[in-house]
Design an enzyme around this catalytic site. Structure first.
Site, PDB file in Angstrom:
ATOM      1  N   ARG A 125       0.825  -1.217   0.000  1.00  0.00           N
ATOM      2  CA  ARG A 125       0.000   0.000   0.000  1.00  0.00           C
ATOM      3  C   ARG A 125       0.861   1.270   0.000  1.00  0.00           C
ATOM      4  NH1 ARG A 125      -5.168  -1.466   3.947  1.00  0.00           N
ATOM      5  NH2 ARG A 125      -6.495  -2.227   2.266  1.00  0.00           N
TER       6      ARG A 125
ATOM      7  N   LYS B  64     -12.825  -9.409   9.361  1.00  0.00           N
ATOM      8  CA  LYS B  64     -13.804  -8.310   9.496  1.00  0.00           C
ATOM      9  C   LYS B  64     -15.205  -8.838   9.181  1.00  0.00           C
ATOM     10  CE  LYS B  64     -10.562  -4.592   8.455  1.00  0.00           C
ATOM     11  NZ  LYS B  64     -10.088  -3.634   7.457  1.00  0.00           N
TER      12      LYS B  64
ATOM     13  N   GLY C 294      -5.558  -5.444   2.423  1.00  0.00           N
ATOM     14  CA  GLY C 294      -4.227  -5.303   3.010  1.00  0.00           C
ATOM     15  C   GLY C 294      -3.602  -6.646   3.359  1.00  0.00           C
TER      16      GLY C 294
ATOM     17  N   GLY D 258     -12.280  -4.325   1.515  1.00  0.00           N
ATOM     18  CA  GLY D 258     -13.687  -3.936   1.612  1.00  0.00           C
ATOM     19  C   GLY D 258     -14.087  -3.039   0.447  1.00  0.00           C
TER      20      GLY D 258
HETATM   21  N1  LIG Z   1     -10.185 -18.103  11.602  1.00  0.00           N
HETATM   22  C1  LIG Z   1      -9.720 -16.900  11.879  1.00  0.00           C
HETATM   23  N2  LIG Z   1      -9.839 -16.387  13.113  1.00  0.00           N
HETATM   24  C2  LIG Z   1      -9.351 -15.154  13.388  1.00  0.00           C
HETATM   25  N3  LIG Z   1      -8.739 -14.353  12.491  1.00  0.00           N
HETATM   26  C3  LIG Z   1      -8.602 -14.826  11.258  1.00  0.00           C
HETATM   27  C4  LIG Z   1      -9.084 -16.111  10.879  1.00  0.00           C
HETATM   28  N4  LIG Z   1      -8.795 -16.303   9.575  1.00  0.00           N
HETATM   29  C5  LIG Z   1      -8.161 -15.199   9.156  1.00  0.00           C
HETATM   30  N5  LIG Z   1      -8.031 -14.310  10.153  1.00  0.00           N
HETATM   31  C6  LIG Z   1      -7.344 -13.006  10.120  1.00  0.00           C
HETATM   32  O1  LIG Z   1      -7.973 -12.133   9.206  1.00  0.00           O
HETATM   33  C7  LIG Z   1      -7.090 -11.049   9.002  1.00  0.00           C
HETATM   34  C8  LIG Z   1      -7.365 -10.382   7.677  1.00  0.00           C
HETATM   35  O2  LIG Z   1      -8.736 -10.040   7.566  1.00  0.00           O
HETATM   36  P1  LIG Z   1      -9.267  -8.729   6.803  1.00  0.00           P
HETATM   37  O3  LIG Z   1     -10.742  -8.884   6.691  1.00  0.00           O
HETATM   38  O4  LIG Z   1      -8.748  -7.499   7.471  1.00  0.00           O
HETATM   39  O5  LIG Z   1      -8.604  -8.901   5.347  1.00  0.00           O
HETATM   40  P2  LIG Z   1      -7.876  -7.868   4.404  1.00  0.00           P
HETATM   41  O6  LIG Z   1      -7.353  -8.624   3.263  1.00  0.00           O
HETATM   42  O7  LIG Z   1      -6.873  -7.057   5.193  1.00  0.00           O
HETATM   43  O8  LIG Z   1      -9.036  -6.934   3.916  1.00  0.00           O
HETATM   44  P3  LIG Z   1      -9.249  -5.347   4.207  1.00  0.00           P
HETATM   45  O9  LIG Z   1      -8.241  -4.645   3.348  1.00  0.00           O
HETATM   46  O10 LIG Z   1     -10.664  -5.100   3.845  1.00  0.00           O
HETATM   47  O11 LIG Z   1      -8.978  -5.150   5.670  1.00  0.00           O
HETATM   48  C9  LIG Z   1      -5.691 -11.654   9.086  1.00  0.00           C
HETATM   49  O12 LIG Z   1      -4.918 -10.906  10.003  1.00  0.00           O
HETATM   50  C10 LIG Z   1      -5.926 -13.092   9.587  1.00  0.00           C
HETATM   51  O13 LIG Z   1      -5.044 -13.488  10.610  1.00  0.00           O
HETATM   52  O1  LIG Z   2      -7.777  -2.310   5.325  1.00  0.00           O
HETATM   53  C1  LIG Z   2      -8.802  -1.776   4.870  1.00  0.00           C
HETATM   54  O2  LIG Z   2      -9.741  -2.421   4.355  1.00  0.00           O
HETATM   55  C2  LIG Z   2      -8.863  -0.271   4.845  1.00  0.00           C
HETATM   56  O3  LIG Z   2      -7.674   0.311   5.288  1.00  0.00           O
HETATM   57  C3  LIG Z   2     -10.059   0.227   5.631  1.00  0.00           C
HETATM   58  O4  LIG Z   2      -9.958  -0.113   6.988  1.00  0.00           O
HETATM   59  P1  LIG Z   2     -11.277  -0.191   7.892  1.00  0.00           P
HETATM   60  O5  LIG Z   2     -12.016  -1.449   7.486  1.00  0.00           O
HETATM   61  O6  LIG Z   2     -10.781  -0.244   9.309  1.00  0.00           O
HETATM   62  O7  LIG Z   2     -12.102   1.037   7.595  1.00  0.00           O
END
Ligand SMILES: Nc1ncnc2c1ncn2[C@@H]1O[C@H](COP(=O)(O)OP(=O)(O)OP(=O)(O)O)[C@@H](O)[C@H]1O
Ligand SMILES: O=C(O)[C@H](O)COP(=O)(O)O
Length: 401
Positions: free
Chosen positions: A40, A202, A358, A381
């Site tokens: 990023r 999330k 991310g 998201g």
């Molecule tokens: N079964 C689980 N229990 C708890 N945490 C989990 C599990 N599976 C995955 N994760 C955690 O989910 C996190 C990533 O989720 P997240 O929804 O933030 O994805 P992302 O790719 O970063 O999307 P965004 O950019 O929208 O945040 C990782 O840090 C991972 O360890």
């Molecule tokens: O990691 C993401 O999806 C963005 O940085 C937005 O973060 P947020 O879900 O905490 O608003």
């Protein structure tokens, strides 16, 4: 919706001007506060370097994590300032807040071509409330606004949406422009079958997305922390796994809706459970009917991987957001690794593969197959909401072209 972009601004438009640039520097850190994936940050460089080369004073703003309106030392942007300075090859002036006298003084003494980084905007509760007075304070130190935070464009916050009311012009940066070009084309005319893989942690903010996805995709594969809410909704025991108790009805409705619409809805058949949330936790593979009391599911199991691979094998387009497990711990990375390799091979057969988010991007980088995907999006998201057909408020608020 055509928006004005940074490309349309000349040197004369920005030279000597204070340009507030909203970026998404919400990058993954390890336990020692080291950045584990700087995608990023690198993605924001074209915008920053374009502005510095044109003699602008670049004032960067970002959130980091979810500090909920309080100053949290571990959520300061200091590691980002250090990495950014290395990548830019010039010092980055780090501010300890994002508004106020100290910030005004530092910005007041900036030279043309210099770069400053404001502190985490979410240390102020007004940011997420999109408070107009706070947005006005953020804007007070700048002459114009560039939004390049694609990953946060789905949030109507003060630094992404509110601030546009006080700065003119307000334009899209190169990253937002590039992401929209790629994602809109992929979403408007996807090659089918189209699959979405949704995982991560999330759950509350992403489970709702599944509903709209059911109208767009042919298959949905669910992994990560998301799955346990569905299991609990089916009446299964999930031990200490991540569950959103207030989404159980929604989970039941989503499974029923998928059936009604003829969308393949795949949940893992087995999971790897741990006796605590730690890299060296004791682990075992169990079927989803046998999650032991007191244990938590941290990855999808080998049988699920096979089921998912089979479902993906004929797909021509795949969008993936959210890791399959806690890939940061080697013991719970196998599911995510396997899906990353599967998508890399699919790309080789001509399918379109888009990875967003991310941590999802960090996972694919860790496996070493990022360059084998069709598109790596900085938005998790945000890319899902775009896929849903929603308007992203951070982009809608920018000046029309
Ligand atoms: N079964 C689980 N229990 C708890 N945490 C989990 C599990 N599976 C995955 N994760 C955690 O989910 C996190 C990533 O989720 P997240 O929804 O933030 O994805 P992302 O790719 O970063 O999307 P965004 O950019 O929208 O945040 C990782 O840090 C991972 O360890
Ligand atoms: O990691 C993401 O999806 C963005 O940085 C937005 O973060 P947020 O879900 O905490 O608003």
């Amino acid at each position: 919706m055509a928006k004005k972009t940074l490309a349309s601004l000349s040197s004369a438009d920005v030279s000597g001007k204070r340009v507030l640039v909203r970026a998404d520097f919400n990058v993954p850190l390890d336990g020692d506060h080291k950045i584990t994936d700087d995608t990023r940050i690198r993605a924001a460089l074209p915008t920053i370097q374009d502005l510095t080369s044109k003699g602008a004073k670049v004032i960067l703003s970002s959130h980091f994590g979810r500090p909920k309106g309080e100053v949290k030392e571990e959520m300061r942007l200091t590691p980002v300032a250090t990495r950014l300075s290395e990548l830019l090859g010039q010092p980055v002036i780090k501010c300890d807040d994002c508004i106020g006298d100290e910030v005004a003084a530092k910005i007041g003494s900036m030279q043309n071509g210099q770069v400053a980084l404001l502190e985490n905007v979410r240390f102020h509760a007004e940011e997420e409330k999109n408070d107009p007075a706070f947005a006005e304070k953020l804007a007070a130190n700048a002459d114009l606004y560039v939004n390049d935070a694609f990953g946060t464009a789905h949030r109507a916050h003060a630094s992404t949406e509110g601030v546009t009311k006080y700065l003119s012009p307000s334009v899209a940066g190169y990253l937002i422009e590039k992401e929209l070009q790629y994602l809109q084309a992929a979403i408007e005319k996807p090659q089918r079958p189209l699959a979405a893989i949704v995982g991560g942690s999330k759950v509350s903010s992403k489970i709702g997305v599944i509903e709209t996805l059911l109208d767009k995709v042919d298959k949905i594969l669910i992994g990560g922390g998301m799955i346990f809410t569905f299991y609990k909704a089916r009446g299964l025991s999930v031990g200490k796994s991540l569950v959103e108790e207030d989404k159980l009805d929604l989970a039941r409705e989503l499974e029923a809706k998928a059936k009604e619409k003829g969308v393949a809805f795949l949940l893992p058949t087995d999971v790897i459970v741990a006796d605590n949330f730690a890299p060296d936790a004791n682990a075992q593979t169990v079927s989803i009917e046998n999650i032991p009391e007191g244990w938590m599911g941290l990855d999808i199991g080998p049988d699920s991987v096979k089921v998912f691979q089979e479902a993906l094998s004929d797909c021509k387009s795949v969008i993936w957001n959210g890791p399959m497990g806690v890939f940061e711990f080697d013991k719970f990375a196998a599911g995510t690794d396997a899906i990353a390799h599967t998508l890399a091979s699919l790309t080789g057969t001509g399918a379109s593969t888009i990875i967003g988010g991310g941590d999802s991007v960090a996972a694919v980088e860790k496996v070493g197959v990022a360059d084998k995907m069709s598109h790596i999006s900085t938005g998790g998201g945000a890319s899902l909401e775009l896929l849903e057909g929603k308007t992203l408020p951070g982009i809608a608020a920018l000046d029309d072209a």
